[in-house]
Design a protein around this motif. Structure first.
Motif, PDB file in Angstrom:
ATOM      1  N   VAL A  65       0.855  -1.194   0.000  1.00  0.00           N
ATOM      2  CA  VAL A  65       0.000   0.000   0.000  1.00  0.00           C
ATOM      3  C   VAL A  65       0.888   1.241   0.000  1.00  0.00           C
ATOM      4  O   VAL A  65       1.744   1.411   0.864  1.00  0.00           O
ATOM      5  CB  VAL A  65      -0.939   0.045   1.222  1.00  0.00           C
ATOM      6  N   VAL A  66       0.682   2.086  -1.007  1.00  0.00           N
ATOM      7  CA  VAL A  66       1.413   3.342  -1.134  1.00  0.00           C
ATOM      8  C   VAL A  66       0.401   4.480  -1.163  1.00  0.00           C
ATOM      9  O   VAL A  66      -0.584   4.430  -1.911  1.00  0.00           O
ATOM     10  CB  VAL A  66       2.263   3.370  -2.414  1.00  0.00           C
ATOM     11  N   LEU A  67       0.639   5.505  -0.360  1.00  0.00           N
ATOM     12  CA  LEU A  67      -0.234   6.679  -0.336  1.00  0.00           C
ATOM     13  C   LEU A  67       0.368   7.757  -1.225  1.00  0.00           C
ATOM     14  O   LEU A  67       1.562   8.059  -1.127  1.00  0.00           O
ATOM     15  CB  LEU A  67      -0.354   7.209   1.095  1.00  0.00           C
ATOM     16  N   ILE A  68      -0.440   8.326  -2.122  1.00  0.00           N
ATOM     17  CA  ILE A  68       0.000   9.491  -2.882  1.00  0.00           C
ATOM     18  C   ILE A  68      -0.714  10.685  -2.283  1.00  0.00           C
ATOM     19  O   ILE A  68      -1.926  10.852  -2.418  1.00  0.00           O
ATOM     20  CB  ILE A  68      -0.251   9.335  -4.400  1.00  0.00           C
ATOM     21  N   ARG A  69       0.057  11.510  -1.575  1.00  0.00           N
ATOM     22  CA  ARG A  69      -0.509  12.555  -0.728  1.00  0.00           C
ATOM     23  C   ARG A  69      -0.318  13.926  -1.380  1.00  0.00           C
ATOM     24  O   ARG A  69       0.797  14.344  -1.669  1.00  0.00           O
ATOM     25  CB  ARG A  69       0.168  12.492   0.644  1.00  0.00           C
ATOM     26  N   PHE A  70      -1.438  14.611  -1.614  1.00  0.00           N
ATOM     27  CA  PHE A  70      -1.438  15.934  -2.226  1.00  0.00           C
ATOM     28  C   PHE A  70      -1.781  16.992  -1.188  1.00  0.00           C
ATOM     29  O   PHE A  70      -2.525  16.741  -0.238  1.00  0.00           O
ATOM     30  CB  PHE A  70      -2.500  16.013  -3.330  1.00  0.00           C
ATOM     31  N   GLU A  71      -1.262  18.181  -1.426  1.00  0.00           N
ATOM     32  CA  GLU A  71      -1.751  19.336  -0.670  1.00  0.00           C
ATOM     33  C   GLU A  71      -3.176  19.650  -1.138  1.00  0.00           C
ATOM     34  O   GLU A  71      -4.092  19.784  -0.341  1.00  0.00           O
ATOM     35  CB  GLU A  71      -0.832  20.528  -0.915  1.00  0.00           C
ATOM     36  N   THR A  72      -3.339  19.760  -2.436  1.00  0.00           N
ATOM     37  CA  THR A  72      -4.636  19.951  -3.065  1.00  0.00           C
ATOM     38  C   THR A  72      -4.567  19.327  -4.451  1.00  0.00           C
ATOM     39  O   THR A  72      -4.008  19.917  -5.375  1.00  0.00           O
ATOM     40  CB  THR A  72      -5.001  21.448  -3.189  1.00  0.00           C
ATOM     41  N   MET A  73      -5.150  18.154  -4.617  1.00  0.00           N
ATOM     42  CA  MET A  73      -4.953  17.371  -5.832  1.00  0.00           C
ATOM     43  C   MET A  73      -5.429  18.064  -7.104  1.00  0.00           C
ATOM     44  O   MET A  73      -4.805  17.968  -8.158  1.00  0.00           O
ATOM     45  CB  MET A  73      -5.656  16.017  -5.690  1.00  0.00           C
ATOM     46  N   LYS A  74      -6.526  18.792  -7.023  1.00  0.00           N
ATOM     47  CA  LYS A  74      -7.132  19.335  -8.238  1.00  0.00           C
ATOM     48  C   LYS A  74      -6.373  20.520  -8.823  1.00  0.00           C
ATOM     49  O   LYS A  74      -6.774  21.062  -9.855  1.00  0.00           O
ATOM     50  CB  LYS A  74      -8.591  19.688  -7.981  1.00  0.00           C
ATOM     51  N   ILE A  75      -5.255  20.918  -8.188  1.00  0.00           N
ATOM     52  CA  ILE A  75      -4.421  21.941  -8.807  1.00  0.00           C
ATOM     53  C   ILE A  75      -3.926  21.451 -10.166  1.00  0.00           C
ATOM     54  O   ILE A  75      -3.853  22.209 -11.134  1.00  0.00           O
ATOM     55  CB  ILE A  75      -3.234  22.311  -7.893  1.00  0.00           C
TER      56      ILE A  75
ATOM     57  N   SER B  94      -9.817   7.823   8.447  1.00  0.00           N
ATOM     58  CA  SER B  94      -9.035   9.058   8.600  1.00  0.00           C
ATOM     59  C   SER B  94      -8.275   9.075   9.917  1.00  0.00           C
ATOM     60  O   SER B  94      -7.086   9.427   9.964  1.00  0.00           O
ATOM     61  CB  SER B  94      -9.959  10.283   8.523  1.00  0.00           C
ATOM     62  N   VAL B  95      -8.953   8.706  10.986  1.00  0.00           N
ATOM     63  CA  VAL B  95      -8.315   8.705  12.304  1.00  0.00           C
ATOM     64  C   VAL B  95      -7.208   7.659  12.359  1.00  0.00           C
ATOM     65  O   VAL B  95      -6.121   7.904  12.896  1.00  0.00           O
ATOM     66  CB  VAL B  95      -9.362   8.469  13.407  1.00  0.00           C
TER      67      VAL B  95
ATOM     68  N   HIS C  86       0.066   6.386  10.882  1.00  0.00           N
ATOM     69  CA  HIS C  86       1.062   6.810   9.889  1.00  0.00           C
ATOM     70  C   HIS C  86       1.362   8.299   9.938  1.00  0.00           C
ATOM     71  O   HIS C  86       2.160   8.789   9.118  1.00  0.00           O
ATOM     72  CB  HIS C  86       0.584   6.425   8.486  1.00  0.00           C
ATOM     73  N   ALA C  87       0.733   9.034  10.857  1.00  0.00           N
ATOM     74  CA  ALA C  87       0.971  10.470  11.045  1.00  0.00           C
ATOM     75  C   ALA C  87       0.605  11.287   9.812  1.00  0.00           C
ATOM     76  O   ALA C  87       1.146  12.371   9.595  1.00  0.00           O
ATOM     77  CB  ALA C  87       2.429  10.734  11.439  1.00  0.00           C
ATOM     78  N   VAL C  88      -0.335  10.781   9.015  1.00  0.00           N
ATOM     79  CA  VAL C  88      -0.782  11.491   7.812  1.00  0.00           C
ATOM     80  C   VAL C  88      -2.112  12.177   8.116  1.00  0.00           C
ATOM     81  O   VAL C  88      -3.116  11.515   8.408  1.00  0.00           O
ATOM     82  CB  VAL C  88      -0.946  10.531   6.619  1.00  0.00           C
ATOM     83  N   PHE C  89      -2.115  13.501   8.052  1.00  0.00           N
ATOM     84  CA  PHE C  89      -3.292  14.311   8.327  1.00  0.00           C
ATOM     85  C   PHE C  89      -3.954  14.639   6.994  1.00  0.00           C
ATOM     86  O   PHE C  89      -3.473  15.484   6.245  1.00  0.00           O
ATOM     87  CB  PHE C  89      -2.846  15.588   9.042  1.00  0.00           C
ATOM     88  N   ALA C  90      -5.019  13.943   6.683  1.00  0.00           N
ATOM     89  CA  ALA C  90      -5.638  14.073   5.365  1.00  0.00           C
ATOM     90  C   ALA C  90      -7.159  14.094   5.492  1.00  0.00           C
ATOM     91  O   ALA C  90      -7.713  13.815   6.559  1.00  0.00           O
ATOM     92  CB  ALA C  90      -5.197  12.933   4.457  1.00  0.00           C
TER      93      ALA C  90
ATOM     94  N   GLY D 199      -6.265  17.504   6.063  1.00  0.00           N
ATOM     95  CA  GLY D 199      -7.408  17.306   6.952  1.00  0.00           C
ATOM     96  C   GLY D 199      -7.942  18.549   7.623  1.00  0.00           C
ATOM     97  O   GLY D 199      -8.832  18.457   8.469  1.00  0.00           O
ATOM     98  N   HIS D 200      -7.454  19.713   7.241  1.00  0.00           N
ATOM     99  CA  HIS D 200      -7.785  20.923   7.990  1.00  0.00           C
ATOM    100  C   HIS D 200      -9.277  21.249   8.029  1.00  0.00           C
ATOM    101  O   HIS D 200      -9.801  21.676   9.052  1.00  0.00           O
ATOM    102  CB  HIS D 200      -7.003  22.113   7.424  1.00  0.00           C
ATOM    103  N   ARG D 201      -9.983  21.041   6.938  1.00  0.00           N
ATOM    104  CA  ARG D 201     -11.404  21.406   6.960  1.00  0.00           C
ATOM    105  C   ARG D 201     -12.274  20.352   7.648  1.00  0.00           C
ATOM    106  O   ARG D 201     -13.485  20.503   7.741  1.00  0.00           O
ATOM    107  CB  ARG D 201     -11.919  21.699   5.550  1.00  0.00           C
ATOM    108  N   TYR D 202     -11.646  19.282   8.123  1.00  0.00           N
ATOM    109  CA  TYR D 202     -12.379  18.228   8.835  1.00  0.00           C
ATOM    110  C   TYR D 202     -12.036  18.163  10.318  1.00  0.00           C
ATOM    111  O   TYR D 202     -12.378  17.192  10.982  1.00  0.00           O
ATOM    112  CB  TYR D 202     -12.080  16.871   8.181  1.00  0.00           C
ATOM    113  N   VAL D 203     -11.365  19.185  10.829  1.00  0.00           N
ATOM    114  CA  VAL D 203     -10.929  19.149  12.223  1.00  0.00           C
ATOM    115  C   VAL D 203     -12.105  18.974  13.171  1.00  0.00           C
ATOM    116  O   VAL D 203     -12.119  18.075  14.029  1.00  0.00           O
ATOM    117  CB  VAL D 203     -10.126  20.416  12.578  1.00  0.00           C
ATOM    118  N   GLU D 204     -13.125  19.803  13.049  1.00  0.00           N
ATOM    119  CA  GLU D 204     -14.248  19.750  13.987  1.00  0.00           C
ATOM    120  C   GLU D 204     -15.119  18.529  13.775  1.00  0.00           C
ATOM    121  O   GLU D 204     -15.554  17.884  14.736  1.00  0.00           O
ATOM    122  CB  GLU D 204     -15.089  21.025  13.866  1.00  0.00           C
ATOM    123  N   ARG D 205     -15.393  18.191  12.510  1.00  0.00           N
ATOM    124  CA  ARG D 205     -16.339  17.115  12.233  1.00  0.00           C
ATOM    125  C   ARG D 205     -15.727  15.720  12.353  1.00  0.00           C
ATOM    126  O   ARG D 205     -16.453  14.736  12.517  1.00  0.00           O
ATOM    127  CB  ARG D 205     -16.908  17.287  10.813  1.00  0.00           C
ATOM    128  N   VAL D 206     -14.404  15.620  12.264  1.00  0.00           N
ATOM    129  CA  VAL D 206     -13.759  14.305  12.273  1.00  0.00           C
ATOM    130  C   VAL D 206     -12.708  14.184  13.375  1.00  0.00           C
ATOM    131  O   VAL D 206     -12.849  13.397  14.315  1.00  0.00           O
ATOM    132  CB  VAL D 206     -13.105  14.003  10.901  1.00  0.00           C
TER     133      VAL D 206
END
Length: 347
Positions: free
Chosen positions: A21-31, A248-249, A255-259, A290-297
């Motif tokens: 399993v490999v994670l491809i992690r974007f700041e904002t993918m749709k850029i 997400s949690v 893995h310390a990945v905040f997404a 994960g910033h916009r999911y802080v409160e809800r998640v």
């Protein structure tokens, strides 16, 4: 050295989470999608510098389009979902975008219907604007050719290039998963594509199921998206909010990945698929932070289910969907008028 922050932010990082399993992690993918689309429109003379580009978004694409407009000297107008928070809105406004946000909605359909209606009003009022049509114009596939090249290069460098590959990600508008898998298949048609959907999405036939919190997932739709090519997908998983939250949690804890929440759903699905197909490398798409999911998640992490004990119900047709998690072999079939066509070639 990058000439603009948009190019720098677009570059993903590949992180190996397990043996396959490999994670491809974007700041904002749709850029990637927004930059390539705006550049292609300018090169073709369809738009000109200084013109206003218009679209509707639940967050990720809005920031991406605003950055692309900043990069190429364009104006930007966003009809924003109720899920766009104050942080994203402030960022858009400082970047020079004008933002209209629809009123709070009880469900995904109402939110999207309101945004579509407002876009149509603006087009009638302002013939000078260009509608980007991120949900319907195939121009948004173009940017993922570069991502496919990067993936191929990095997997080869890590000694994984000779192994079969699966791409796992939220379907959403269809361009990111469809574009990435499509360009990878130009060199290897055996690349599998595993799509993730929330319940309540019309895209793959789960609209009869209600999951009110799925509105924040950003991976489904209550309206038909022309950019979704159903025949590209080999497997489909439908995940509810609580399971996506668990993914997400777990990703952050182990893995310390905040997404984002779509990443949590894809992580859960990717891990489950990888256990059953150990020879294949599973590339899990992490589309945003994960910033916009802080409160809800993430602020509710103590409520999260233990992801290790979760498993889907295997079904043969969307008519058999069962909450909170269902999965089926889609086999690259098309989806017309709520029905599956004959299966594609086995892979």
């Amino acid at each position: 050295m990058h000439e603009h922050i948009a190019e720098a932010l677009s570059v993903p990082r590949l992180v190996r989470l397990s043996e396959n399993v490999v994670l491809i992690r974007f700041e904002t993918m749709k850029i990637y999608s927004a930059l390539a689309a705006v550049r292609a429109l300018l090169d073709a003379g369809i738009v000109h510098r200084g013109q206003t580009l218009l679209d509707s978004s639940s967050g990720i694409y809005a920031v991406s389009l605003a950055l692309a407009c900043h990069r190429y000297g364009m104006r930007c107008h966003i009809v924003a979902s109720t899920t766009v928070d104050a942080t994203v809105r402030a960022q858009l406004e400082v970047l020079g975008a004008t933002v209209e946000q629809v009123p709070p909605s009880e469900d995904l359909r109402q939110d999207q219907d309101r945004r579509v209606a407002r876009v149509q009003e603006l087009l009638a009022e302002r013939p000078d604007v260009h509608w980007m049509r991120q949900y319907h114009d195939r121009i948004h596939y173009l940017g993922y050719a570069e991502v496919a090249g990067l993936v191929t290069e990095e997997l080869a460098g890590a000694g994984l290039g000779g192994r079969p590959l699966a791409v796992v990600g939220g379907v959403g508008s269809g361009a990111s998963t469809g574009g990435l898998a499509g360009f990878l298949r130009r060199h290897d048609d055996s690349v599998r594509l595993v799509g993730v959907q929330p319940f309540g999405s019309v895209t793959f036939g789960s609209e009869a199921h209600s999951d009110p919190e799925a509105i924040i997932a950003g991976i489904g739709s209550a309206i038909e998206f022309g950019n979704v090519r159903h025949e590209l997908y080999d497997r489909l998983h439908w995940i509810d909010f609580t399971h996506a939250m668990a993914g997400s949690v777990r990703l952050l804890r182990e893995h310390a990945v905040f997404a984002g929440l779509s990443t949590g759903a894809a992580h859960l699905v990717g891990g489950w698929e990888a256990e059953r197909d150990p020879a294949r490398v599973h590339l899990v798409i992490a589309a945003d932070t994960g910033h916009r999911y802080v409160e809800r998640v993430f602020a509710r992490h103590t409520e999260a289910l233990d992801a290790r004990g979760l498993a889907p119900v295997e079904i043969a047709d969307p008519a058999g969907l069962v909450m909170p998690w269902s999965a089926m072999s889609w086999d690259r079939r098309t989806w017309q008028h709520g029905a599956l066509t004959s299966s594609g070639a086995a892979r």
